[in-house]
Write an enzyme that holds these catalytic residues in place. Structure first.
Site, short mmCIF file in Angstrom:
data_model
loop_
_atom_site.label_atom_id
_atom_site.label_comp_id
_atom_site.label_asym_id
_atom_site.label_seq_id
_atom_site.Cartn_x
_atom_site.Cartn_y
_atom_site.Cartn_z
N CYS A 156 47.57 40.99 38.44
CA CYS A 156 48.17 41.73 37.49
C CYS A 156 47.03 42.21 36.71
O CYS A 156 47.02 43.32 36.30
CB CYS A 156 49.12 40.89 36.72
SG CYS A 156 50.20 39.94 37.75
N GLU A 192 43.93 36.97 41.96
CA GLU A 192 44.94 36.21 41.22
C GLU A 192 44.38 34.81 41.05
O GLU A 192 43.67 34.31 41.92
CB GLU A 192 46.27 36.14 42.00
CG GLU A 192 47.03 37.44 42.09
CD GLU A 192 47.72 37.85 40.78
OE1 GLU A 192 47.53 37.17 39.75
OE2 GLU A 192 48.43 38.86 40.81
#
Length: 238
Positions: free
Chosen positions: A2, A107
Site C-alpha cells: 500500500c 509489504e
DNA sequence: CCAGACGTTGTT
DNA sequence: GTCTGG
DNA sequence: CCAGACGTTGTT
DNA sequence: GTCTGG
C-alpha cells in the site's frame, strides 16, 4: 504496498512505448519509492482523449475541495470498495484515473515485535500498472498541486499470509480501458478484481528497504536468514 | 436547517 | 504516543 | 510503509 | 463539492 514500491528504468520505458507515450523517461531506476514524494504516472491528456501523457504526481491525494493546506500528505490509498461512495474519491474515480507503473512492491509482515519486508512481483518479474486516481488542487497562493492515490483491494492467496490489503494491479488487457474517459464505473470495478496469485511471486527481502534513504539494489537483496523469515518460506505453498 | 467531516493503514 | 518527512 | 522527531529561549 | 450527524 500500500505504501512502498520499485520501478526500474528499463521497465518504465518499455511500458511507455507499449502505451504509445512519446519520449523516453530520464528517470533512473528506483528501488524504494515512498508516499509524499513525486512519482511517475500515465493519464489521459486533456482535451485530447486519445493521447496518454507521462506526468509526475505527488503520492498523497488532495481532493479539489480541500481547504487551505492539505491535511498531512493527503490520501495515499483508496479502498476499491469505497471509490463510488466516498466524496474524496468519487469524482476522481469517474474522471481522473491514472496508471502507476511498477516493477514490484513491498509489504511488511508482522513478526512479533519486528516486521519483515517482502517483495511482490509478477511472474518473470514483468512490470505492471497499479490502478490510481489523481487530483488537481488549487492552492490559496494560486499554485497547482497535482496528487495521486493507489487503489487497494483485498489480498489474494499469495498476499494473505503477509498482509490484509494489497494494491490493485491492472491486468494488461484492461489498461487501455482504465484510461478511457468513456468507461463506465460498473465496468471499471471489474478491472479491480483481486489479482490472481498464480501470476505473482513473492520473497522476503533485506530490511534495508525499511529506510527511505536507501534506494538501491540492496533493497531487493534476499533477506538475512537470521531475521526469522525462513519459517515463513517453509509455509510458502499455494 | 447548519456545522463539520470528507481517508487509509495498522494496532490495541 | 503521535506526527512528519521521505 | 518505516524512521525519526517531538521545543523554546537566547547567545554565539 | 457533498455527505453525515445533531
Amino acid at each position: 504496498m500500500c505504501c512502498r514500491y520499485l520501478l526500474l528504468r528499463e521497465h518504465l520505458n518499455k511500458m511507455l512505448e507499449q502505451l504509445g507515450v512519446r519520449g523516453v523517461s530520464e528517470l533512473a531506476s528506483r528501488y524504494n519509492i515512498a508516499p509524499g514524494t513525486k512519482i511517475p504516472a500515465v493519464r489521459t491528456a486533456r482535451p485530447k482523449a486519445d493521447v496518454r501523457e507521462l506526468v509526475s504526481l505527488r503520492w498523497g491525494l488532495v481532493p479539489a475541495w480541500s481547504k487551505n493546506d492539505e491535511p498531512g500528505a493527503g490520501l495515499v490509498n483508496a479502498r476499491a470498495e469505497s471509490l463510488e461512495g466516498k466524496p474524496s474519491f468519487r469524482e476522481a474515480f469517474d474522471s481522473r484515473r491514472c496508471l502507476i507503473p511498477a516493477s514490484g512492491f513491498y509489504e511488511w509482515k508482522a513478526l512479533g515485535r519486528s516486521r519483515q519486508p517482502w517483495l511482490f512481483q509478477l511472474r518473470d518479474a514483468q512490470p505492471f500498472f497499479l490502478a490510481g486516481l489523481w487530483e488537481s488542487w488549487l492552492a490559496p497562493d494560486g499554485g497547482r498541486l497535482e496528487t495521486c492515490a493507489v487503489i487497494t483491494t483485498e489480498p489474494n492467496q499469495l498476499m494473505q499470509p503477509i498482509h490484509h490489503r494489497m494494491p490493485a494491479i491492472l491486468p494488461t488487457r484492461v489498461v487501455e480501458r482504465w484510461l478511457d474517459p468513456a468507461a463506465k464505473s460498473a465496468g471499471l470495478r471489474e478491472f479491480l478484481a483481486i489479482f490472481p496469485a498464480s501470476e505473482m511471486q513473492a520473497r522476503p527481502v533485506s530490511s534495508r528497504v525499511n529506510s527511505v534513504v536507501n534506494d538501491d539494489e540492496g533493497c531487493i537483496a534476499a533477506a538475512d536468514t537470521q531475521t526469522g523469515a525462513s519459517d515463513d518460506q517453509l509455509a510458502w505453498d499455494l
